[in-house]
Write a protein that holds these residues in place. Sequence first.
Motif, PDB file in Angstrom:
ATOM      1  N   ALA A 168       0.833  -1.204   0.000  1.00 44.62           N
ATOM      2  CA  ALA A 168       0.000   0.000   0.000  1.00 44.62           C
ATOM      3  C   ALA A 168       0.862   1.247   0.000  1.00 44.62           C
ATOM      4  O   ALA A 168       0.647   2.192  -0.759  1.00 44.62           O
ATOM      5  N   LYS A 169       1.904   1.213   0.842  1.00 46.29           N
ATOM      6  CA  LYS A 169       2.773   2.378   0.951  1.00 46.29           C
ATOM      7  C   LYS A 169       3.525   2.635  -0.354  1.00 46.29           C
ATOM      8  O   LYS A 169       3.578   3.749  -0.859  1.00 46.29           O
ATOM      9  N   THR A 170       4.112   1.580  -0.917  1.00 41.88           N
ATOM     10  CA  THR A 170       4.934   1.793  -2.103  1.00 41.88           C
ATOM     11  C   THR A 170       4.066   2.142  -3.305  1.00 41.88           C
ATOM     12  O   THR A 170       4.493   2.854  -4.192  1.00 41.88           O
TER      13      THR A 170
ATOM     14  N   ALA B 298       1.249   3.881  -3.135  1.00 36.67           N
ATOM     15  CA  ALA B 298       0.874   5.279  -2.970  1.00 36.67           C
ATOM     16  C   ALA B 298       2.029   6.165  -3.399  1.00 36.67           C
ATOM     17  O   ALA B 298       1.840   7.218  -3.991  1.00 36.67           O
ATOM     18  N   GLY B 299       3.260   5.687  -3.106  1.00 38.60           N
ATOM     19  CA  GLY B 299       4.433   6.468  -3.475  1.00 38.60           C
ATOM     20  C   GLY B 299       4.617   6.568  -4.976  1.00 38.60           C
ATOM     21  O   GLY B 299       5.199   7.520  -5.462  1.00 38.60           O
ATOM     22  N   ASP B 300       4.154   5.557  -5.719  1.00 38.77           N
ATOM     23  CA  ASP B 300       4.341   5.580  -7.161  1.00 38.77           C
ATOM     24  C   ASP B 300       3.648   6.755  -7.812  1.00 38.77           C
ATOM     25  O   ASP B 300       4.039   7.195  -8.886  1.00 38.77           O
TER      26      ASP B 300
ATOM     27  N   LYS C 247       3.675   9.716  -7.057  1.00 36.74           N
ATOM     28  CA  LYS C 247       4.369  10.995  -6.969  1.00 36.74           C
ATOM     29  C   LYS C 247       4.976  11.425  -8.293  1.00 36.74           C
ATOM     30  O   LYS C 247       5.618  10.616  -8.951  1.00 36.74           O
TER      31      LYS C 247
END
Lengths: 80, 253, 602, 114
Positions: A72-74, A76-78, A80
């Motif tokens: 989920a974190k990575t 969401a980071g994509d 950016k």
Amino acid sequence: MDPLQVGIFLLVGASGWAVVTTRAPLHQSLVAGFFGLTLSLLFVVLQAPDVALSEMVVGAVAFPLMVLLTVAKTRAGDGK
Amino acid sequence: MSSKLRHFPFVLGTLVFAGFLLRALCALPPFGEYRGAYGPAILSTMEPLRHAQQAVASITFDYRGFDTLGEEFILFAAVAGGLLLLRRQESEAAHDPVDQSGDRGGIEPAPAVLGLGVLMFPFTLLLGIYVVLHGHLTPGGGFQGGVLLATAFYYVYLSGEYHDLLGMSRGHIVSHLEAAGAAGYVIIGLLALPAGLHYLHNLLPLGDKGNLLSAGTLPLLNITVGTEVASAFLLLIAAFLRQVLVIRREKKP
Amino acid sequence: MSLAPFPVITALFMAALLAALEQLSSRRRLLDVLSLATAMAVAIFDWQLLDASLAGTIVYWFGDWKPMGGFPVGIAFVIDPASAGLALLSALLTLAALLFSWHHFHAVRTYYHTLMLLFLASLQGFALTGDLFNMFVFFELMGVAAYALTGYKIEESGPLEGALNFAVMNSVAGLMVLLGIALLYALTGGLNLAWAGAALSGKPAGTAVSAAFILLAVGFLTKGAVLPFHFWLPDAHSVAPTPASVLFSGIMVQLGLYAVARIYWVVFSTTLDPDLLRQMLLGFGVATALVGGVMACLQRHLKRLLAYSTVSHSGMMLAGMALLDRRALQGTLLYIAGHGLVKGALFIGTGVLVYHHRSVDEKELHGRCRHLRVTGVLFCVAGLALSGLPPFGTWTGKGIIKETASDLGYQFLPPLLSLCSALTAGAVLRAAGGIFFGLGHSDPFSSSAPATGEEGSETGHSRGPTPRIMLVPLGLLLVASLGVGMLPQVQQVADQAAGRFIDRAAYQALVLQGTPLPLPRPAPQARPGVTVSFVTTAAALVVAALFLGPGPLRGRGRESVKVLLRGPVRLLRRVHSGYIGDYVTWFICGTGIMMALAQFWF
Amino acid sequence: MTVLPYLIVIELLLVGLYGIATSRNTIHLVSCLFVAQSSTYLLLLSVGYLRGGTAPITDEIPANARMVDPVVQALTLTDIVVGATVSALLLAFALQRHKLTGTLDPRKEPPQRG
């Protein structure tokens, strides 16, 4: 070995294979959860209830949960 | 190495390794025929010497209790390491994530999920406590029960109240509980020393086999491990969770 | 009351206590003082244990689970001079590392101190235990603490990458150890080393026995950074914070080798063919020493250079151990002590550079550290000591190994060891000459890749002279290394340790029956010759001069030398690709080769 | 047929290692390590299994019942904890590296080589 054991051993082998060949991490965490479940089933059949219980809480719950959160974190980071 | 070049030595090495490993494993006693001395030695002594009925718990906390001490501290080290690594980087915003409704994928928890969470929380909590306390009698114990306890608190998250959850896990109570659980094991082991016995000697009254208060220090050690494991998993997963929340807040315009 | 459990439990308890000090506002000094006091206490316990163990090996059964009818049902610490000595060394290095970090080390909350103490506890437990699975538990505790320390600086990608490679390779190694434990358990029915040895003795070496040994050896040799398993080490040691690197290179790697030696002598020495094993381990050791030495010369990132030198020296230690001889083992133990102290000093020296210039790049720092006179001199002395300059501990250790090798008919070994020492020490001296004295200029083979120069976050502000408290551990470690080389008592202790180490029968009788056998008689002691060592040191200076001064690597000859060496250099560099998939591939290949050799030979 | 457990052990181990060797995503790699790790649980439990044996809990069980080996079960328990903790650390590394470099591919620009 009775047929039940043979069957579950084969199931574990197959689902382990599936975890590795599933390359998308999100799907993989689900497959890994299933793999954890089959493992704990196998441990029950091998008369190891303690181990089965730990594998259930770790392999089928805690580990996939951590993987899911990381995905989920990575993801969401994509964005950016 | 190019990716084709990489496969060749891997396959070759694997074939050699697998072949010899299989040969070695086939030279072991066949599956289901094990006749080692260790297991029977424990199964025959744990009742007369320790009034215990759960062999795995007896081994983990009594015969090989020192291993479990190490194992508990592996988890402790992992929590210290995990929190160290998942700390906020300097580039990231310095203030805490704020709960914003609709943040989580834009969906409010469905009433069914909320109900399930509310329902599961006490159930799992009780189950966890039961598993910890009966670790020396039935399958399970401090470790399994501890993870269940931690899971119970994650039903709180599922039901949407993760602000409370994060607040709780960031407070010092959980990390103090974790340290206390870890240190507790060390201290219980020390109890035997003034009596001139060796470290981790099981010296409490043994009680009657099958009772909740039996097998000497086993239940106590189960409780310390349960405390440590529950708080450790709570801290670890909360650290991951916080990561997710930080980035989601940043994405919001 | 026996002191046996205290080195471990003191460190564990204090780690938990420190973690609970989280919310204290002015906790930094308190943490420093408490962790230093803990390391000091552990060192004192180890000293006492070493002293007591000289009179007779100590066996301590946890929970009073003494063997029942000769079968060990509990876990035992078996403390002989070798294990107590290594434990003492790890405590001393921890003490030095913590002293170094006293000043301006950027400690995040309580985690740094907690992890260092957990690391200390794991080193202690690993060295002292006499139980195979307990060894695995401390192996993993050591791993978890070490991974976290490696990835300490999350603001850079290097530490994260290095820690990831480290963690994956060591977890795979842990897998192999556990498979080996399972095999051995199936074969012998016990987890105690002495019991496993007793159960195996007299039996013919089957495929299962040799596979069990190879699996265990591969696992621990990965920790010991031996050739096809060493790739993680430079990635991890070069990015870890300085105090952690001191422990990694000074003792953790060596404990991997110690585990292989211990398991071989106690469990497998009657079953496996020593001649063939000797050849196999010698081969791996020499190859590791050579590759490590060459790679050290090719680095310009100072910590990475030191890391490759650790690889090389680990290969030399493996070669010394592989002679499977009491005197060679004595030399190896001395060498572990001497090298660990010197390597710790070198890492602390680079830590001082990081403190002043936030960089460990040889090229970038070239000539910029002339003002650091004390550090420069100490660093050069440590570099010379690394080559085995008398009377440092490295000299006695390596000298004894070399002489034993010649006596045993391995004439090729002494020159090879000298060559590798000269290469690694030469690389260190070259770097020191450039950085502290501005000699020469950038070397012809320097890589451009690994030096990121981003070393900022380890310490705080760095104006003014070097703090004394950073130089104190540097000096103390060198003095200690001198002590290892000069004091005849140390040599006697190492001799006693080696004699006890290889005496399988005495170990078994003591652990299983509790009957002490007579101690091994001290072997006649002689100092190794100094001529060869001075030649090696001179060779190291020549290597450094080749890089720094005018010569074949400079001027007209330079191009032809470069062309000649380009091929192999590029190959070596490409093999160390930094990619975890390749590392696992090499790991599998190495394991396959070892398995095949073992099954055909033993 | 009694070889089957050992075959599955080797299969899980090698498949897991294959996954690590070829992985293009660190999270995928961690799951592969999890698979490889589980081969050790399987080997330990298979080694200690006794045909027709019951779980090693002596409550309400005839006194002369055959029981499977409890020691390997205790070892496996420890091993599971170790596996879980290492996975957590690895995921943390992957996560932070992704923040810095924006990639999870371990092959993309390893910062140190040679």
